[in-house]
Design an enzyme around this catalytic site. Structure first.
Site, short mmCIF file in Angstrom:
data_model
loop_
_atom_site.label_atom_id
_atom_site.label_comp_id
_atom_site.label_asym_id
_atom_site.label_seq_id
_atom_site.Cartn_x
_atom_site.Cartn_y
_atom_site.Cartn_z
N ARG A 1 9.70 23.23 -22.01
CA ARG A 1 11.06 23.60 -21.68
C ARG A 1 11.23 25.11 -21.73
O ARG A 1 10.69 25.77 -22.62
CB ARG A 1 12.05 22.94 -22.64
N SER B 1 3.91 23.92 -30.62
CA SER B 1 3.81 22.88 -31.66
C SER B 1 2.42 22.26 -31.72
O SER B 1 2.24 21.05 -31.57
CB SER B 1 4.88 21.82 -31.43
N ASP C 1 8.84 24.06 -34.30
CA ASP C 1 10.18 23.49 -34.17
C ASP C 1 10.96 23.50 -35.48
O ASP C 1 12.18 23.63 -35.49
CB ASP C 1 10.14 22.09 -33.58
#
Length: 498
Positions: free
Chosen positions: A108, A177, A230
């Site tokens: 994203r 991540s 995150d």
């Protein structure tokens, strides 16, 4: 009555008696099977025990492991990684900043125009992009080139008022991540790929360097100013809206936690001099393990058969990836040893992760009088077509046992963080306010898990202390929080204008 008639009557009577005896035997057999199934359930419940005293021991063990992990590298199962984030958002951030979140089969890109304390988020736009499967096993140039091209196209859609200040370079926070050995706020070496990725030429390389080279190849003038995960993004997003936020916890497919540590509590072996007197620590709490963490035969078997045996034990007991699988394994034993689903064992129950945590949650939250949702979810597993109400009630109870254990242990983990920071008790009749920013699908969507965790926190902390501890859902921390970290670590701090 003639002899023939008498004989016929005797035969009929014998048949009736035989049929009645058969029914009785079947009832006894069924009763025995049910008793055996319930014995398996009760044994599991007993071994999952999370009495208050045991939870306090888990919390104490978490605190001890946190200290050990900070004291020496490799000194604890908790990695206690230095994030190099020593400048958390204050609310004063202004300007246009970007974030890139790469952590799975989609990535994203996000841009946010910050307006300071008065206007906060002036405008926010994002785009989600799927990664073609062949790029997940190709070369680093191909993967990062694809990401950079998508990012460049997104930048090209900047509308009116969505441009950096004249003479200033666009800045980006990179949420990556995957396991990384971080070397600064904006650099980190890839340890290994996970989640289906296998790009060997990137292992051991600086992932920010790889992305930067790819952006240069497509002519995109952008600087990566922060490399985060995150959990840290969630902490940053929470701190932006509330300066009482001292930690963040992810409760989703996996679990992790990050918290704000005082600089003086970080041993000198780290060789760091935080600018602000505090540093965010990435605990990697999913790897926590302690003798106080009771593991059942189902947990041990799941661990042995996993891709990472002996690792991520805490995660395997409390996170969304595994809760449904634990329920399934107990049901399989009940089917094998007590014919819980009838004479035949549903072979589909032997398929790993055939019962997912969302299925478990749906069954656990079924409030219909006949528990029809439980029956419906079980029908999704071929060979389990019919279940009695009594069986469905037993399955809901099993879901409750598994969810409650996970929720209560998760609460104990949070108390461990509060204890490390000295925020678990009253001092001189006063108590600092503390807020935990929490994100993840398990926390957001599994209501009974969330309420059990919150009530356990009150149980462990006491009414007076718990009134000063708040748990707040911080949605989209890896996006908004990352964009905030780009702003708070900007090379133009104090210069950027909205």
């Amino acid at each position: 009555m003639g002899k023939v008639a008498v004989g016929a009557a005797m035969v009929c009577a014998a048949a009736v008696c035989a049929a009645a005896a058969l029914v009785v035997r079947q009832r006894i057999r069924k009763s025995g099977r049910w008793a055996k199934a319930m014995a398996i359930l009760r044994e599991f419940e007993d071994k999952c025990g999370t009495l208050t005293g045991k939870l306090r021991q888990v919390a104490d063990a978490m605190t001890v492991e946190m200290r050990a992990g900070l004291a020496s590298e490799g000194g604890s199962k908790l990695k206690m990684l230095i994030s190099y984030v020593d400048n958390l958002p204050t609310g004063d951030e202004k300007g246009l900043f970007y974030a890139l979140d790469l952590g799975g089969t989609n990535f994203r890109v996000l841009r946010v125009l910050w307006g300071g304390k008065e206007d906060r988020v002036v405008k926010q736009e994002f785009e989600e992009v799927s990664i073609p499967p062949h790029l997940m096993i190709g070369s680093s140039d191909a993967l990062f080139g694809y990401v950079a091209e998508a990012l460049a196209k997104f930048v090209a859609t900047e509308g009116e008022g969505l441009h950096p200040s004249p003479g200033q370079q666009r800045e980006l926070s990179f949420t990556f991540s995957f396991p990384v050995q971080q070397t600064s706020i904006a650099s980190g070496t890839l340890i290994k790929w996970t989640k289906g990725f296998s790009i060997e030429d990137t292992v051991g390389q600086d992932v920010v360097g790889e992305l930067t080279k790819a952006m240069e190849r497509v002519g995109l003038d952008m600087r990566v100013v922060a490399l985060v995960n995150d959990t840290i993004g969630t902490l940053a997003g929470g701190r932006y809206y509330n300066q009482d936020v001292i930690a963040a916890v992810i409760l989703g497919t996996g679990t992790n936690a990050a918290y704000v540590e005082r600089a003086q509590a970080i041993p000198m072996w780290h060789g760091l001099l935080p600018k602000s007197g505090e540093m965010v620590i990435n605990m990697e709490r999913g790897n926590f393990r302690s003798s106080h963490l009771r593991l059942t035969e189902y947990d041990l078997a799941l661990d042995v058969e996993s891709l990472n045996p002996g690792e991520q034990i805490f995660e395997k007991v409390i996170s969304g990836m595994y809760l449904g699988e634990i329920v399934c394994r107990v049901l399989l034993k009940m089917a094998q040893e007590a014919a819980f689903f009838g004479g035949d064992v549903p072979l589909k129950l032997e398929i790993p992760f055939i019962l997912r945590t969302p299925h478990m949650s749906a069954m656990h939250h079924d409030t219909s009088s006949d528990l029809r949702e439980v029956g419906s979810k079980l029908k999704d597993i071929p060979e389990i077509s019919t279940t009695s109400l009594k069986m469905r009630k037993a399955i809901v109870e099993l879901c409750d046992i598994v969810a409650a254990r996970g929720a209560r242990l998760s609460a104990a983990g949070i108390v461990g963080i509060l204890k490390k920071l000295g925020r678990d008790t009253m001092k001189d009749g006063e108590m600092q306010k503390s807020e935990i920013a929490l994100d993840g699908g398990l926390f957001e969507h599994y209501t009974k898990f969330r309420t059990s965790m919150e009530s356990t926190l009150k149980e462990l902390l006491g009414e007076e202390v718990s009134e000063c501890i708040a748990i707040e859902h911080s949605n989209d921390g890896s996006g908004i929080g990352a964009a905030l970290l780009a702003a708070s670590h900007s090379q133009y701090l104090g210069v950027a204008e909205a």
